[in-house]
Scaffold this active site. Structure first.
Site, PDB file in Angstrom:
ATOM      1  N   HIS A  22       0.854  -1.190   0.000  1.00 41.51           N
ATOM      2  CA  HIS A  22       0.000   0.000   0.000  1.00 41.51           C
ATOM      3  C   HIS A  22       0.891   1.242   0.000  1.00 41.51           C
ATOM      4  O   HIS A  22       1.906   1.290   0.701  1.00 41.51           O
ATOM      5  CB  HIS A  22      -0.899  -0.024   1.236  1.00 41.51           C
ATOM      6  CG  HIS A  22      -1.908   1.076   1.274  1.00 41.51           C
ATOM      7  ND1 HIS A  22      -1.578   2.375   1.625  1.00 41.51           N
ATOM      8  CD2 HIS A  22      -3.240   1.081   1.005  1.00 41.51           C
ATOM      9  CE1 HIS A  22      -2.660   3.125   1.572  1.00 41.51           C
ATOM     10  NE2 HIS A  22      -3.691   2.365   1.193  1.00 41.51           N
ATOM     11  N   ASP A  24       0.825   4.243   1.311  1.00 40.29           N
ATOM     12  CA  ASP A  24       1.120   4.838   2.616  1.00 40.29           C
ATOM     13  C   ASP A  24       2.058   3.952   3.424  1.00 40.29           C
ATOM     14  O   ASP A  24       2.994   4.435   4.074  1.00 40.29           O
ATOM     15  CB  ASP A  24      -0.169   5.067   3.413  1.00 40.29           C
ATOM     16  CG  ASP A  24      -1.066   6.123   2.796  1.00 40.29           C
ATOM     17  OD1 ASP A  24      -0.534   7.042   2.137  1.00 40.29           O
ATOM     18  OD2 ASP A  24      -2.300   6.036   2.955  1.00 40.29           O
ATOM     19  N   LYS A  25       1.815   2.660   3.386  1.00 42.88           N
ATOM     20  CA  LYS A  25       2.663   1.732   4.137  1.00 42.88           C
ATOM     21  C   LYS A  25       4.066   1.657   3.537  1.00 42.88           C
ATOM     22  O   LYS A  25       5.049   1.462   4.250  1.00 42.88           O
ATOM     23  CB  LYS A  25       2.030   0.342   4.145  1.00 42.88           C
ATOM     24  CG  LYS A  25       1.121   0.129   5.323  1.00 42.88           C
ATOM     25  CD  LYS A  25       1.911  -0.063   6.614  1.00 42.88           C
ATOM     26  CE  LYS A  25       1.207   0.564   7.797  1.00 42.88           C
ATOM     27  NZ  LYS A  25       2.005   1.481   8.552  1.00 42.88           N
ATOM     28  N   GLU A  50      10.310  11.722   6.926  1.00 40.31           N
ATOM     29  CA  GLU A  50       9.037  11.520   6.238  1.00 40.31           C
ATOM     30  C   GLU A  50       9.305  11.120   4.788  1.00 40.31           C
ATOM     31  O   GLU A  50      10.343  11.454   4.224  1.00 40.31           O
ATOM     32  CB  GLU A  50       8.203  12.815   6.243  1.00 40.31           C
ATOM     33  CG  GLU A  50       8.139  13.531   7.576  1.00 40.31           C
ATOM     34  CD  GLU A  50       7.230  12.846   8.582  1.00 40.31           C
ATOM     35  OE1 GLU A  50       6.408  12.012   8.147  1.00 40.31           O
ATOM     36  OE2 GLU A  50       7.353  13.144   9.767  1.00 40.31           O
ATOM     37  N   GLU A  63      14.405  15.878   9.201  1.00 43.03           N
ATOM     38  CA  GLU A  63      15.534  16.413   9.955  1.00 43.03           C
ATOM     39  C   GLU A  63      16.274  15.255  10.605  1.00 43.03           C
ATOM     40  O   GLU A  63      15.669  14.454  11.331  1.00 43.03           O
ATOM     41  CB  GLU A  63      15.052  17.376  11.052  1.00 43.03           C
ATOM     42  CG  GLU A  63      14.297  18.584  10.517  1.00 43.03           C
ATOM     43  CD  GLU A  63      12.854  18.275  10.161  1.00 43.03           C
ATOM     44  OE1 GLU A  63      12.404  18.714   9.064  1.00 43.03           O
ATOM     45  OE2 GLU A  63      12.189  17.586  10.947  1.00 43.03           O
ATOM     46  N   LYS A 185      -5.685  -4.548   0.744  1.00 43.40           N
ATOM     47  CA  LYS A 185      -6.351  -4.133   1.970  1.00 43.40           C
ATOM     48  C   LYS A 185      -7.235  -5.261   2.482  1.00 43.40           C
ATOM     49  O   LYS A 185      -7.648  -6.139   1.725  1.00 43.40           O
ATOM     50  CB  LYS A 185      -7.261  -2.913   1.719  1.00 43.40           C
ATOM     51  CG  LYS A 185      -6.571  -1.617   1.404  1.00 43.40           C
ATOM     52  CD  LYS A 185      -7.614  -0.504   1.277  1.00 43.40           C
ATOM     53  CE  LYS A 185      -6.962   0.855   1.086  1.00 43.40           C
ATOM     54  NZ  LYS A 185      -7.986   1.936   1.067  1.00 43.40           N
ATOM     55  N   PHE A 250      -8.874  -4.202  -9.812  1.00 37.88           N
ATOM     56  CA  PHE A 250      -7.825  -3.547  -9.039  1.00 37.88           C
ATOM     57  C   PHE A 250      -6.474  -3.846  -9.688  1.00 37.88           C
ATOM     58  O   PHE A 250      -5.598  -4.449  -9.093  1.00 37.88           O
ATOM     59  CB  PHE A 250      -7.872  -4.051  -7.590  1.00 37.88           C
ATOM     60  CG  PHE A 250      -7.020  -3.286  -6.614  1.00 37.88           C
ATOM     61  CD1 PHE A 250      -6.263  -2.177  -6.976  1.00 37.88           C
ATOM     62  CD2 PHE A 250      -6.968  -3.697  -5.290  1.00 37.88           C
ATOM     63  CE1 PHE A 250      -5.486  -1.506  -6.051  1.00 37.88           C
ATOM     64  CE2 PHE A 250      -6.194  -3.036  -4.347  1.00 37.88           C
ATOM     65  CZ  PHE A 250      -5.449  -1.944  -4.729  1.00 37.88           C
ATOM     66  N   ASP A 258      -2.499   5.677  -6.215  1.00 41.53           N
ATOM     67  CA  ASP A 258      -2.748   6.569  -5.091  1.00 41.53           C
ATOM     68  C   ASP A 258      -1.418   7.099  -4.573  1.00 41.53           C
ATOM     69  O   ASP A 258      -0.464   6.325  -4.431  1.00 41.53           O
ATOM     70  CB  ASP A 258      -3.441   5.805  -3.955  1.00 41.53           C
ATOM     71  CG  ASP A 258      -4.729   6.458  -3.499  1.00 41.53           C
ATOM     72  OD1 ASP A 258      -4.885   7.662  -3.716  1.00 41.53           O
ATOM     73  OD2 ASP A 258      -5.572   5.744  -2.917  1.00 41.53           O
ATOM     74  N   ALA A 259      -1.360   8.375  -4.263  1.00 42.68           N
ATOM     75  CA  ALA A 259      -0.164   8.915  -3.615  1.00 42.68           C
ATOM     76  C   ALA A 259      -0.056   8.349  -2.204  1.00 42.68           C
ATOM     77  O   ALA A 259      -1.051   8.031  -1.554  1.00 42.68           O
ATOM     78  CB  ALA A 259      -0.233  10.441  -3.563  1.00 42.68           C
ATOM     79  N   ARG A 264       0.087   7.991   7.603  1.00 45.11           N
ATOM     80  CA  ARG A 264      -1.316   8.179   7.250  1.00 45.11           C
ATOM     81  C   ARG A 264      -2.168   6.945   7.586  1.00 45.11           C
ATOM     82  O   ARG A 264      -3.339   6.877   7.233  1.00 45.11           O
ATOM     83  CB  ARG A 264      -1.453   8.522   5.772  1.00 45.11           C
ATOM     84  CG  ARG A 264      -2.700   9.341   5.464  1.00 45.11           C
ATOM     85  CD  ARG A 264      -2.603  10.160   4.216  1.00 45.11           C
ATOM     86  NE  ARG A 264      -2.295   9.389   3.030  1.00 45.11           N
ATOM     87  CZ  ARG A 264      -2.174   9.919   1.808  1.00 45.11           C
ATOM     88  NH1 ARG A 264      -2.338  11.230   1.641  1.00 45.11           N
ATOM     89  NH2 ARG A 264      -1.874   9.171   0.778  1.00 45.11           N
ATOM     90  N   LYS A 265      -1.589   5.980   8.270  1.00 44.95           N
ATOM     91  CA  LYS A 265      -2.328   4.770   8.653  1.00 44.95           C
ATOM     92  C   LYS A 265      -2.174   4.509  10.149  1.00 44.95           C
ATOM     93  O   LYS A 265      -1.872   3.400  10.584  1.00 44.95           O
ATOM     94  CB  LYS A 265      -1.842   3.571   7.823  1.00 44.95           C
ATOM     95  CG  LYS A 265      -2.336   3.595   6.373  1.00 44.95           C
ATOM     96  CD  LYS A 265      -3.826   3.350   6.294  1.00 44.95           C
ATOM     97  CE  LYS A 265      -4.363   3.448   4.877  1.00 44.95           C
ATOM     98  NZ  LYS A 265      -4.476   4.849   4.423  1.00 44.95           N
ATOM     99  N   LYS A 285      10.526   8.123  13.270  1.00 47.14           N
ATOM    100  CA  LYS A 285      10.855   8.921  14.453  1.00 47.14           C
ATOM    101  C   LYS A 285      11.728   8.117  15.407  1.00 47.14           C
ATOM    102  O   LYS A 285      11.386   6.986  15.776  1.00 47.14           O
ATOM    103  CB  LYS A 285       9.579   9.359  15.168  1.00 47.14           C
ATOM    104  CG  LYS A 285       8.698  10.273  14.326  1.00 47.14           C
ATOM    105  CD  LYS A 285       7.396  10.604  15.035  1.00 47.14           C
ATOM    106  CE  LYS A 285       6.512  11.499  14.150  1.00 47.14           C
ATOM    107  NZ  LYS A 285       5.204  11.776  14.793  1.00 47.14           N
ATOM    108  N   LYS A 289      11.318  10.938  20.385  1.00 50.72           N
ATOM    109  CA  LYS A 289       9.991  11.443  20.034  1.00 50.72           C
ATOM    110  C   LYS A 289       8.947  10.623  20.780  1.00 50.72           C
ATOM    111  O   LYS A 289       8.732   9.439  20.492  1.00 50.72           O
ATOM    112  CB  LYS A 289       9.742  11.350  18.529  1.00 50.72           C
ATOM    113  CG  LYS A 289      10.356  12.464  17.697  1.00 50.72           C
ATOM    114  CD  LYS A 289      11.839  12.347  17.561  1.00 50.72           C
ATOM    115  CE  LYS A 289      12.421  13.335  16.568  1.00 50.72           C
ATOM    116  NZ  LYS A 289      13.885  13.259  16.527  1.00 50.72           N
ATOM    117  N   ASP A 291       5.840  10.651  20.597  1.00 48.35           N
ATOM    118  CA  ASP A 291       4.796  10.114  19.727  1.00 48.35           C
ATOM    119  C   ASP A 291       4.979   8.612  19.563  1.00 48.35           C
ATOM    120  O   ASP A 291       4.001   7.858  19.520  1.00 48.35           O
ATOM    121  CB  ASP A 291       4.862  10.764  18.340  1.00 48.35           C
ATOM    122  CG  ASP A 291       4.075  12.052  18.265  1.00 48.35           C
ATOM    123  OD1 ASP A 291       3.300  12.331  19.183  1.00 48.35           O
ATOM    124  OD2 ASP A 291       4.255  12.797  17.284  1.00 48.35           O
TER     125      ASP A 291
END
Length: 404
Positions: A22, A24-25, A50, A63, A185, A250, A258-259, A264-265, A285, A289, A291
């Site tokens: 995918h 995003d993945k 990123e 960074e 998916k 598909f 898809d970008a 995003r997941k 990260k 961090k 997060d």
């Protein structure tokens, strides 16, 4: 008392997962590959990486302050290849895609606040002990969750969704279903009765495929060789419905369809929507961090408390301020499933867990290159990986103290 699902006679809950192909993945995997490469040669690396991707292009930005020397472009191509994008006919592949890298050093202001916490700076002392001196890398809230409904101490819908995607990927890679392509998916809907999983009502599976295969073949293969092999038979019945490639076709997938973007997941990465989410993504990260590291710590706390038998379902929220070591707040919610008073559970958290960032990094040994393996198929409940935040190493001591 907050609403408890256990009070409801019956309800449906749905979670989804995605394969490593995918878009995003794919970006999550690129970001974590960059992180791991820096931590391998310099465990003290500060990394915020990123990635984004679209047709024929991967952009890596962020960074990084590190002594490590990493060939990021080569690393990107290796990650794209490993995800399955090796054939130019897919419209995106590891050899022909352009790779653009734009990396700066970490902000000096952020670096100073993280390296020397407010607690240390207020005392005008520069501590060598990282537990004392390390401040949180950002403000924010992090959530951990655990439940007794599966052996992984995870919600059933996300466990099944991940296993479906893993199975699709396995059958693609070993050639059992040769027409499958990397993007895919899954989605699973579970019916609960009085807070307990009763049955799977709906299974959705979508997989990118070669253009010459009939949809009826895809449905037959994915139901028989994926769904029926993954989902326990006692959770299925004649009313369970299966939707396979419900769009009808598909062929165009991955970054061409898809970008993609790192982070995003975040619900796929965590508890499938069953628990609340602080909003921060993990991939790319380093552990300063919060997060990432504090979300791992929150899962570690929640899992140990549930494994100790203090509650059937438990959610932990942590909150931090940038540059400050001590959490702003630590809260616990048991949704009415607790076996001891909530005040006892809070006492156990205070006594058995040090939730300052430096202590989390020390106790979970987070300055090591272990993150790429988490970038697909979830960060929690991974019985196939030896992840430190999944250890129930404090459950026995907590149980002995809290239940006696």
């Amino acid at each position: 008392m907050p609403f408890s699902f256990a009070d409801s006679p019956s309800y449906l809950f749905t979670s989804e997962s995605v394969t490593e192909g995918h878009p995003d993945k794919l970006c999550d995997q690129i970001s974590d590959a960059v992180l791991d490469a820096h931590l391998k040669d310099d465990p003290m690396s500060r990394v915020a990486c990123e990635a984004c991707t679209t047709t024929g292009l991967v952009v890596v930005m962020g960074e990084i302050t590190s002594k490590a020397q990493v060939d990021i472009r080569k690393l990107v191509r290796e990650t794209v290849r490993a995800a399955g994008y090796t054939d130019p006919s897919y419209g995106f592949d590891h050899k022909s895609c352009a790779v653009v890298v734009s990396i700066d050093e970490q902000s000096g202001d952020i670096s100073s606040g993280v390296t020397h916490s407010t607690e240390v700076r207020d005392q005008s002392i520069v501590e060598e002990d990282q537990v004392e001196s390390l401040g949180a890398g950002d403000q924010g809230m992090m959530v951990g969750y655990a439940t007794t409904e599966t052996e992984e101490l995870m919600p059933l819908p996300i466990v099944l969704a991940h296993k479906l995607c893993l199975r699709m990927s396995e059958l693609r890679k070993n050639g059992t279903i040769p027409y499958l392509r990397p993007d895919g998916k899954s989605q699973v809907t579970v019916e609960y009765s009085m807070g307990k999983p009763k049955r799977v009502t709906t299974v959705v599976m979508s997989s990118q495929h070669s253009p010459d295969v009939d949809q009826s073949v895809i449905k037959r293969d994915l139901v028989e060789q994926v769904a029926l092999q993954v989902i326990p038979a006692e959770l299925l019945d004649e009313e369970t419905s299966y939707h396979v490639n419900p769009s009808g076709r598909f062929v165009i997938g991955g970054p061409v369809g898809d970008a993609g973007l790192t982070g995003r997941k975040i619900i796929v990465d965590t508890y499938g929507g069953f628990a609340r989410h602080g909003g921060g993504a993990f991939s790319g990260k380093d552990p300063t961090k919060v997060d990432r590291s504090a979300a791992y710590a929150a899962r570690w706390v929640a899992k140990n408390l549930v494994a100790a038998g203090l509650a059937e379902r438990l959610e932990v929220q942590l909150a931090y301020a940038i540059g400050v070591a001590k959490p702003m707040s630590v809260s616990v919610e048991t949704f009415g499933s607790n076996h001891v008073d909530d005040s006892v559970i809070v006492d156990m958290v205070d006594k058995h867990f040090d939730l300052r960032p430096g202590a989390i990094i020390r106790d979970l040994n987070l300055r090591q290159p272990i993150y790429s393996q988490t970038a697909a198929y979830g960060h929690f409940g991974r019985t196939d990986l030896n992840l430190p935040w999944e250890n129930c190493d404090r459950a026995a001591a907590i149980k002995a103290e809290a239940l006696n």
